[in-house]
Design an enzyme around this catalytic site. Structure first.
Site, PDB file in Angstrom:
ATOM      1  N   SER A 108       0.822  -1.217   0.000  1.00 33.92           N
ATOM      2  CA  SER A 108       0.000   0.000   0.000  1.00 33.92           C
ATOM      3  C   SER A 108       0.848   1.255   0.000  1.00 33.92           C
ATOM      4  O   SER A 108       0.317   2.361  -0.050  1.00 33.92           O
ATOM      5  CB  SER A 108      -0.950   0.004   1.198  1.00 33.92           C
ATOM      6  OG  SER A 108      -0.205  -0.118   2.405  1.00 33.92           O
ATOM      7  N   THR A 120     -40.046  26.493 -10.979  1.00 32.40           N
ATOM      8  CA  THR A 120     -40.364  25.150 -10.490  1.00 32.40           C
ATOM      9  C   THR A 120     -40.579  24.339 -11.771  1.00 32.40           C
ATOM     10  O   THR A 120     -41.080  24.886 -12.767  1.00 32.40           O
ATOM     11  CB  THR A 120     -41.638  25.113  -9.615  1.00 32.40           C
ATOM     12  OG1 THR A 120     -42.741  25.572 -10.392  1.00 32.40           O
ATOM     13  CG2 THR A 120     -41.498  25.996  -8.374  1.00 32.40           C
ATOM     14  N   SER A 141     -13.267  25.786 -27.867  1.00 30.16           N
ATOM     15  CA  SER A 141     -13.338  24.575 -28.669  1.00 30.16           C
ATOM     16  C   SER A 141     -12.259  24.654 -29.735  1.00 30.16           C
ATOM     17  O   SER A 141     -11.983  25.718 -30.267  1.00 30.16           O
ATOM     18  CB  SER A 141     -14.717  24.480 -29.332  1.00 30.16           C
ATOM     19  OG  SER A 141     -14.642  23.654 -30.474  1.00 30.16           O
ATOM     20  N   GLU A 175     -18.999  21.988 -15.297  1.00 30.39           N
ATOM     21  CA  GLU A 175     -19.267  20.663 -15.891  1.00 30.39           C
ATOM     22  C   GLU A 175     -18.420  19.592 -15.213  1.00 30.39           C
ATOM     23  O   GLU A 175     -18.887  18.490 -14.915  1.00 30.39           O
ATOM     24  CB  GLU A 175     -18.973  20.676 -17.392  1.00 30.39           C
ATOM     25  CG  GLU A 175     -20.012  21.412 -18.204  1.00 30.39           C
ATOM     26  CD  GLU A 175     -19.596  21.518 -19.662  1.00 30.39           C
ATOM     27  OE1 GLU A 175     -20.382  21.121 -20.515  1.00 30.39           O
ATOM     28  OE2 GLU A 175     -18.491  22.007 -19.952  1.00 30.39           O
ATOM     29  N   TYR A 207      -9.497  -6.463  12.755  1.00 33.09           N
ATOM     30  CA  TYR A 207      -8.868  -5.954  11.544  1.00 33.09           C
ATOM     31  C   TYR A 207      -8.809  -7.026  10.464  1.00 33.09           C
ATOM     32  O   TYR A 207      -8.538  -8.196  10.733  1.00 33.09           O
ATOM     33  CB  TYR A 207      -7.429  -5.465  11.845  1.00 33.09           C
ATOM     34  CG  TYR A 207      -6.712  -5.017  10.584  1.00 33.09           C
ATOM     35  CD1 TYR A 207      -6.837  -3.710  10.133  1.00 33.09           C
ATOM     36  CD2 TYR A 207      -5.969  -5.914   9.823  1.00 33.09           C
ATOM     37  CE1 TYR A 207      -6.233  -3.301   8.960  1.00 33.09           C
ATOM     38  CE2 TYR A 207      -5.358  -5.515   8.637  1.00 33.09           C
ATOM     39  CZ  TYR A 207      -5.492  -4.210   8.211  1.00 33.09           C
ATOM     40  OH  TYR A 207      -4.904  -3.817   7.056  1.00 33.09           O
ATOM     41  N   GLN A 238      -7.259  -2.026   4.035  1.00 36.37           N
ATOM     42  CA  GLN A 238      -6.265  -1.265   3.283  1.00 36.37           C
ATOM     43  C   GLN A 238      -6.924  -0.528   2.105  1.00 36.37           C
ATOM     44  O   GLN A 238      -6.421   0.473   1.638  1.00 36.37           O
ATOM     45  CB  GLN A 238      -5.174  -2.218   2.780  1.00 36.37           C
ATOM     46  CG  GLN A 238      -4.035  -1.547   2.058  1.00 36.37           C
ATOM     47  CD  GLN A 238      -2.841  -2.477   1.932  1.00 36.37           C
ATOM     48  OE1 GLN A 238      -2.233  -2.842   2.920  1.00 36.37           O
ATOM     49  NE2 GLN A 238      -2.523  -2.881   0.718  1.00 36.37           N
ATOM     50  N   LYS A 292      -8.249   3.592   1.885  1.00 35.14           N
ATOM     51  CA  LYS A 292      -7.489   4.840   1.729  1.00 35.14           C
ATOM     52  C   LYS A 292      -7.736   5.568   0.424  1.00 35.14           C
ATOM     53  O   LYS A 292      -7.987   6.776   0.416  1.00 35.14           O
ATOM     54  CB  LYS A 292      -5.997   4.564   1.906  1.00 35.14           C
ATOM     55  CG  LYS A 292      -5.680   4.328   3.351  1.00 35.14           C
ATOM     56  CD  LYS A 292      -4.347   3.683   3.559  1.00 35.14           C
ATOM     57  CE  LYS A 292      -4.370   2.933   4.866  1.00 35.14           C
ATOM     58  NZ  LYS A 292      -5.289   1.758   4.861  1.00 35.14           N
TER      59      LYS A 292
END
Ligand code: ARG
Length: 468
Positions: free
Chosen positions: A27, A159, A281, A294, A321, A326, A329
């Site tokens: 990791s 609306t 563009s 966007e 655990y 791992q 993260k």
């Protein structure tokens, strides 16, 4: 990454790790970013061990100085991270031992990577939340300034994305402030549960050394040590909760983006984004695209994905655990990074936005936005609301046939629908009359918008936590 290092856990193994498995299980490629928290946690742990007589004063001093040197090397970019050493924790410990010798090997007394990584992650997230709260604050501040500048600016409110009633642009901006303040409230609430210390849980059951967890918690600024060692090493609720709060905040920014994209189109033309936040563009010379909103709208998708990834990561795990953890993260890092970036770019963009008052006004003047005001006018003249609704509906149908908004109909024309209509009707049919009439807490009247801005500024000045 180098590869030539003995693993701290290699004692019971007879064969080396398969080369691919080594790369697959490592990791360090991403958790190296926890180095500062890892070192801070180790220093606090070493000081506690020394205070408890588990380490000597000299050993502790050597560890603290050695860790500071490791940190300098990492920050100078001269630290050689090793994939064979799997993760940030073993890389730092191995470098420390290479530097100071046996004392380095004693650092891990009464500790496991399981409580270590959970501690590192909580320390990291606590800092991230504080940075995100600053990011929200900067955006709110930009919106308050914009709302104040445009408190009198009239635009159509929608609306169903159909023109509904006239509102003020300032009022619309203040709606975003409400959402962002709730986001800040959620992050602050989450921070309280992040700020609990797993250290001392060791692998899962605690440790046989006479540790002082309150000492370590205080040294690291945690609220308190976690109550149960099994829960301490395996709990990732805090990460899920954070990602959920971030997902909601991104959903808000995505909706905000959508409006900015619509409003900056030629068809709406309500606002102009600064050139600095748009791109062109390569083929169409006339284009100015709202890329920033966007992209924020687009990035929202991966944050929602990270929330689902973390929930799914946890759903099948037995205590305590498991290596699965791992995988917590990368989603967490990516969530914080992208939310932070989105908040920053938004704050800057909103400070450089210009409003096209004429276009907004023209749009509000079309679509019979003051029809409700005419109905309310008739009600004040004693007509029941349902009848008033019917009368105004007929007037609107007439206006549509004529191609004229209500305010452009003559008094004689209007009186055909109800003799209760008098000369003063034009006061309510005007856009200003309409927004000024909504003059109560939470209404769109410019006076109310200014009062709301003043309340927000006063609360910020007084340091009142938002979003509660
Ligand atoms: N790299 C591991 C993680 O991110 C650290 C903890 C490893 N613990 C263990 N028992 N293998 O979760």
């Amino acid at each position: 990454m180098t590869n030539a290092t003995t693993k701290p856990w290699a004692g019971r193994f007879e064969q080396p790790t398969d080369a691919f498995v080594e790369a697959f299980t490592a990791s360090v490629g991403f958790d190296h970013r926890l180095y500062r928290q890892d070192i801070a946690g180790s220093i606090a742990h070493a000081r506690m061990l020394a205070q408890q007589g588990i380490l000597s004063g000299e050993e502790c001093a050597a560890i603290v100085a050695g860790l500071a040197r490791v940190r300098e090397r990492i920050e100078a970019g001269t630290f050689a991270w090793s994939e064979a050493l799997e993760d940030v924790h073993m890389n730092i410990e191995a470098a420390l031992t290479a530097d100071i010798g046996d004392a380095g090997k004693r650092l891990h007394t009464g500790r496991s990577r399981n409580d270590q990584v959970a501690t590192d992650l909580r320390l990291w997230l606590r800092e991230e939340i504080d940075a995100l709260l600053c990011g929200i604050d900067a955006l709110v501040s930009a919106l308050l300034d914009l709302a104040e500048r445009e408190a009198d600016t009239i635009m159509p409110g929608f609306t169903h994305l159909q023109v509904a009633q006239p509102i003020t642009f300032g009022h619309h901006m203040m709606a975003w402030v409400e959402m962002l303040e709730r986001d800040a409230g959620r992050l602050s609430d989450c921070r309280a549960r992040v700020n609990i210390m797993p250290l001392g849980a060791a692998a899962l059951a605690g440790t046989s050394y006479p540790i002082d967890r309150a000492f370590t918690a205080a040294a690291l600024g945690f609220e308190r040590p976690a109550e149960n060692s099994l829960d301490a090493v395996s709990d990732r609720d805090f990460a899920i909760e954070f990602t959920a709060a971030a997902a909601i905040a991104m959903m808000h920014l995505s909706r905000f983006s959508e409006e900015l994209i619509l409003w900056s189109s030629a068809q709406f033309g309500f606002i102009e984004l600064s050139d600095a936040y748009c791109t062109g563009s390569s083929i169409m010379p006339q284009k100015k695209n709202p890329d920033v909103p966007e992209l924020v709208r687009g990035k929202t998708g991966r944050i929602f994905g990270h929330l689902m990834a973390l929930l799914t990561l946890m759903k099948g795990q037995p205590l305590a655990y498991n290596k699965d953890n791992q995988e917590d993260k990368e989603p967490l890092f990516d969530t914080a990074d992208n939310l932070r970036g989105a908040l920053k770019v938004f704050a800057d963009m909103m400070r450089h936005l210009t409003c096209n008052h004429a276009r907004m006004r023209a749009a509000a003047s079309q679509g019979f936005a003051t029809a409700t005001d005419l109905a309310d006018y008739l009600v004040r003249r004693g007509i029941p609301f349902r009848d008033a609704h019917e009368i105004v509906g007929k007037a609107v149908a007439f206006g549509l046939r004529e191609g004229r908004d209500l305010a452009l109909l003559t008094l004689a024309e209007l009186r055909r629908f109800s003799p209760a209509i008098g000369e003063d009707v034009y006061d309510v049919l005007s856009l200003e009359g309409s927004v000024n009439a909504r003059n109560h807490l939470g209404g769109t009247a410019p006076e109310q918008v200014r009062a709301a801005i003043a309340r927000k500024r006063a609360a910020r000045g007084a340091g009142v936590a938002p979003g509660r």
